[in-house]
Design a protein around this motif. Structure first.
Motif, PDB file in Angstrom:
ATOM      1  N   TYR A 132      24.445 -15.980 -45.849  1.00 24.58           N
ATOM      2  CA  TYR A 132      23.776 -15.161 -44.853  1.00 24.58           C
ATOM      3  C   TYR A 132      22.307 -15.575 -44.796  1.00 24.58           C
ATOM      4  O   TYR A 132      21.728 -15.990 -45.808  1.00 24.58           O
ATOM      5  CB  TYR A 132      23.817 -13.676 -45.238  1.00 24.58           C
ATOM      6  CG  TYR A 132      25.138 -12.993 -44.986  1.00 24.58           C
ATOM      7  CD1 TYR A 132      26.119 -12.940 -45.978  1.00 24.58           C
ATOM      8  CD2 TYR A 132      25.402 -12.382 -43.770  1.00 24.58           C
ATOM      9  CE1 TYR A 132      27.329 -12.289 -45.751  1.00 24.58           C
ATOM     10  CE2 TYR A 132      26.604 -11.732 -43.538  1.00 24.58           C
ATOM     11  CZ  TYR A 132      27.559 -11.692 -44.532  1.00 24.58           C
ATOM     12  OH  TYR A 132      28.756 -11.057 -44.316  1.00 24.58           O
ATOM     13  N   GLN A 181      18.551 -13.959 -43.778  1.00 22.29           N
ATOM     14  CA  GLN A 181      17.791 -12.757 -43.419  1.00 22.29           C
ATOM     15  C   GLN A 181      16.391 -13.186 -43.014  1.00 22.29           C
ATOM     16  O   GLN A 181      15.632 -13.722 -43.818  1.00 22.29           O
ATOM     17  CB  GLN A 181      17.738 -11.764 -44.582  1.00 22.29           C
ATOM     18  CG  GLN A 181      17.112 -10.427 -44.192  1.00 22.29           C
ATOM     19  CD  GLN A 181      17.299  -9.364 -45.243  1.00 22.29           C
ATOM     20  OE1 GLN A 181      17.131  -9.593 -46.433  1.00 22.29           O
ATOM     21  NE2 GLN A 181      17.658  -8.144 -44.803  1.00 22.29           N
ATOM     22  N   LYS A 194      14.123  -8.799 -41.089  1.00 22.93           N
ATOM     23  CA  LYS A 194      15.205  -8.242 -41.918  1.00 22.93           C
ATOM     24  C   LYS A 194      16.586  -8.305 -41.275  1.00 22.93           C
ATOM     25  O   LYS A 194      17.522  -7.694 -41.791  1.00 22.93           O
ATOM     26  CB  LYS A 194      14.911  -6.785 -42.333  1.00 22.93           C
ATOM     27  CG  LYS A 194      13.595  -6.624 -43.070  1.00 22.93           C
ATOM     28  CD  LYS A 194      13.558  -7.438 -44.338  1.00 22.93           C
ATOM     29  CE  LYS A 194      12.252  -7.258 -45.077  1.00 22.93           C
ATOM     30  NZ  LYS A 194      12.089  -8.201 -46.199  1.00 22.93           N
ATOM     31  N   PHE A 195      16.708  -9.018 -40.150  1.00 23.35           N
ATOM     32  CA  PHE A 195      18.053  -9.170 -39.577  1.00 23.35           C
ATOM     33  C   PHE A 195      18.889 -10.034 -40.502  1.00 23.35           C
ATOM     34  O   PHE A 195      18.475 -11.117 -40.913  1.00 23.35           O
ATOM     35  CB  PHE A 195      17.989  -9.805 -38.190  1.00 23.35           C
ATOM     36  CG  PHE A 195      17.456  -8.889 -37.138  1.00 23.35           C
ATOM     37  CD1 PHE A 195      16.300  -9.205 -36.448  1.00 23.35           C
ATOM     38  CD2 PHE A 195      18.109  -7.716 -36.832  1.00 23.35           C
ATOM     39  CE1 PHE A 195      15.799  -8.349 -35.474  1.00 23.35           C
ATOM     40  CE2 PHE A 195      17.621  -6.857 -35.863  1.00 23.35           C
ATOM     41  CZ  PHE A 195      16.461  -7.173 -35.188  1.00 23.35           C
ATOM     42  N   LEU A 196      20.075  -9.555 -40.808  1.00 19.95           N
ATOM     43  CA  LEU A 196      20.985 -10.226 -41.725  1.00 19.95           C
ATOM     44  C   LEU A 196      22.116 -10.828 -40.902  1.00 19.95           C
ATOM     45  O   LEU A 196      22.872 -10.118 -40.253  1.00 19.95           O
ATOM     46  CB  LEU A 196      21.523  -9.196 -42.714  1.00 19.95           C
ATOM     47  CG  LEU A 196      22.236  -9.659 -43.971  1.00 19.95           C
ATOM     48  CD1 LEU A 196      21.323 -10.518 -44.820  1.00 19.95           C
ATOM     49  CD2 LEU A 196      22.685  -8.436 -44.763  1.00 19.95           C
TER      50      LEU A 196
END
Lengths: 113, 110
Positions: free
Chosen positions: A35, A37, A41-43
């Motif tokens: 992932y 980020q 803070k978008f994951l």
């Protein structure tokens, strides 16, 4: 005993360089993920592997290449790093697919200068 | 498409309750909730599968309304340790990946 471990924790590098992040899980899980980020803070999912086979490849530039030598390891190699690649990269694993609990590694903070 | 979380942030006093909502424009198979503390990795809270099941984790519970494509996370009698950013992750019926919402920042004050 760390369940999902990734190295390094911090990575500062210059634009254009190639770097790798390693990930290992000792949980016996079948599925592993990368992932990203970003600073907001978008994951976001990048890749998902199940038993060493790639099952999810989101719209990630070809400069990113995951490699899974066995089901306990999923490494991420990044070529020709760009400023926009700066982010925290999380490795995660789950027992079997997305409908099982995911365990995340501590993250690798990549800074491209 | 990314699920929408609301509110974006909430400040609570210890002992107060809060609700975090997660809405999707797609039909959902499951909804997952994670909490991330500053500088740490996301930590799993719970998974809700299609069927409207309500689950709990300590004094944190959640519901899933698949018809409305929504889930809600309930923080009851909040504790200082509840502070962090809460993410919902949705699995659409068409896929086998999680798409996370933008997160809800929760700050619990003494």
């Amino acid at each position: 005993d760390t369940a999902v471990s990734q190295t390094p924790k911090y990575l500062v590098t210059q634009m254009g360089n190639d770097k790798s992040i390693k990930c290992e899980q000792n949980l016996g899980h079948d599925t592993m993920y990368w992932y990203k980020q970003d600073s907001k803070k978008f994951l976001k999912i990048m890749f998902s592997y199940n038993n060493k086979e790639l099952i999810i490849n989101e719209t990630v530039p070809n400069r990113f290449s995951p490699k899974s030598p066995d089901k306990a390891h999923l490494n991420l190699h990044i070529n020709s790093l760009e400023l926009g690649d700066s982010a925290v990269y999380f490795c995660a694993s789950s027992l079997q697919g997305v409908r099982t609990e995911a365990f995340f590694g501590q993250g690798t903070r990549l800074t491209v200068v | 498409q990314q699920p929408v979380q609301s509110p974006q942030a909430v400040i609570l006093r210890e002992g107060e309750d809060a609700v975090i909502n997660c809405s999707s424009s797609k039909a959902l198979y499951s909804v997952h909730w994670y909490r991330q503390k500053h500088g740490e990795a996301p930590v799993f809270l719970m998974i809700l599968l299609k069927g409207g099941e309500q689950k709990g984790h300590d004094k944190i519970s959640a519901s899933f309304n698949e018809k409305k494509q929504q889930s809600s996370l309930y923080l009851t009698a909040s504790q200082l340790s509840y502070s962090g950013t809460y993410f919902c992750g949705t699995e659409s019926a068409a896929g086998n990946k999680l798409t996370f919402g933008g997160g809800t920042r929760v700050l619990v004050k003494p």
